[in-house]
Design a protein around this motif. Sequence first.
Motif: not given
Length: 500
Positions: A74-97
């Motif tokens: 992912v190549n996206s400008p600073t402040g475009s929301g990259k941290t939540l972009a990866y945090a959100l799907p990881i938490v969703q995918l691990l929610s069934t552990r």
Amino acid sequence: MEEQKKRSIPVLPWMRDPLDLTLFQQIPLHTLPSLHPKLKLSLENMGISNLFPVQVAVWQETVGPGKFHRDLCVNSPTGSGKTLAYALPIVQLLSTRVVTCLRALVVVPTRDLAFQVKRVFDAIASPLGLRVGLAAGQSSVADEISELVYSPECEFGISYDPEEVAFRVRRRLRSKVDILVATPGRLMDHINTTKGFTLEHLQYLVVDETDRLLREAYQSWLPAVLESVQLNEDNTFEPSDSFLPCSMGVLTTRRRCGVERGFKDKPYPRLAKIVLSATITQDPGRLVQLELHHPLFLRAGPMRYRLPENLQSFKLICERKVKPLYLVALLKSLEGEKCIIFTKSVESTHRLCKLLNCFGDLQIDIKEYSGLQHQRVRSKTLNNFRKGEFQVLVSSDAMTRGMDVEGVRNVINYDMPKYVKTYVHRAGRTARAGQTGRCFTLMSNDEVRQFKKLMQKAEASSCPEHIIQSSLIEALHSTYESALKKFKEKISKAPKKAND
């Protein structure tokens, strides 16, 4: 010369046909498909009602139709929301552990960025019962171990029977966390020395600020992580009973290609990777180290370097000897708005902060943030800046990478950066998450041409000159002379350092 060399480097085939992030639209949170209700509630409690394009795109390629079949770059400008972009799907995918195992690892270059990323994960992961760990040297190794790994002595008391101790360690040491945010150095400490710390169940690897983490050696953390995950094909292991829900208690094999064989002959998920930066490297020699699986390149527009959409850039031309005077005049004209001033080095940061604090009637609180300070001091300063306890932070480039401070309206380049990459990261401390912001760069007349070339590489359409009223400059002259005198007295009284 360095930029010319970079342009001559061939581009990897998968980077030639990127998915354009500008084609995605910001969407309301309630329209995001498959979002876990508790995750949705957590985001709403954070004041988030819409997702930005990069977050929508990554979601579609991980949780959505893409199903993480490809690794993401992912190549996206600073402040475009990259941290939540990866945090959100990881938490969703691990929610069934079922039980806690270390399944997701996020590697970042600095401690303060690690603290920031962990706060994001904590806010959305805790309501789903997921535990987030931090390995960034914020405390002793022993204290970190107690937060990351269950000790058998804690559960059963201390035993003096060597065989019993060995049995307990082998069967009972296990992870306390599902997700770990780490800096490379401390991560290597745990890989090499911490009993019970294992990456054998790792499913997701995020490399944030990829270009920096690949450029600097950082104790060869990447080969160590990949080697820990990708065991030889014929190297089978029998998991401890504490990991039964992960492996179902059968012999498991991890292949060099990154594919695991799990229970009932079904493929166990490979190590999926997301690598991100506002200024992603295109050097094949560096990117190949990541061993990406059929990577998909997500990029915001055709340019490699992009500034935030709502950023205004200005140049402030003055003679070098009166730069501090023009800086003070600029600060006064900003009327107390939150501001970060960048210099070319930690020494320049220290000296400039001292000089600015010699202006007795400036009536602006100014603090230093640089590598000359202890980590605890830097963290406290940054927290106080976030809380709004002072208005102006003077920083070296330690502040440029990924740091998010709400309410920063202005960035000032006291020293003009040499490279466009540095300018992009500095300017990105403002105009974040759709907000507006300004970036001022002080320069002499002989630096204007170089600055114009730099801005062209960032696709900046215009950079007008910022004019400070001559009456304000004249009014500050006597104060400036007095401040210089105080500063010289302080310098003369300060103990000399070996490199001064």
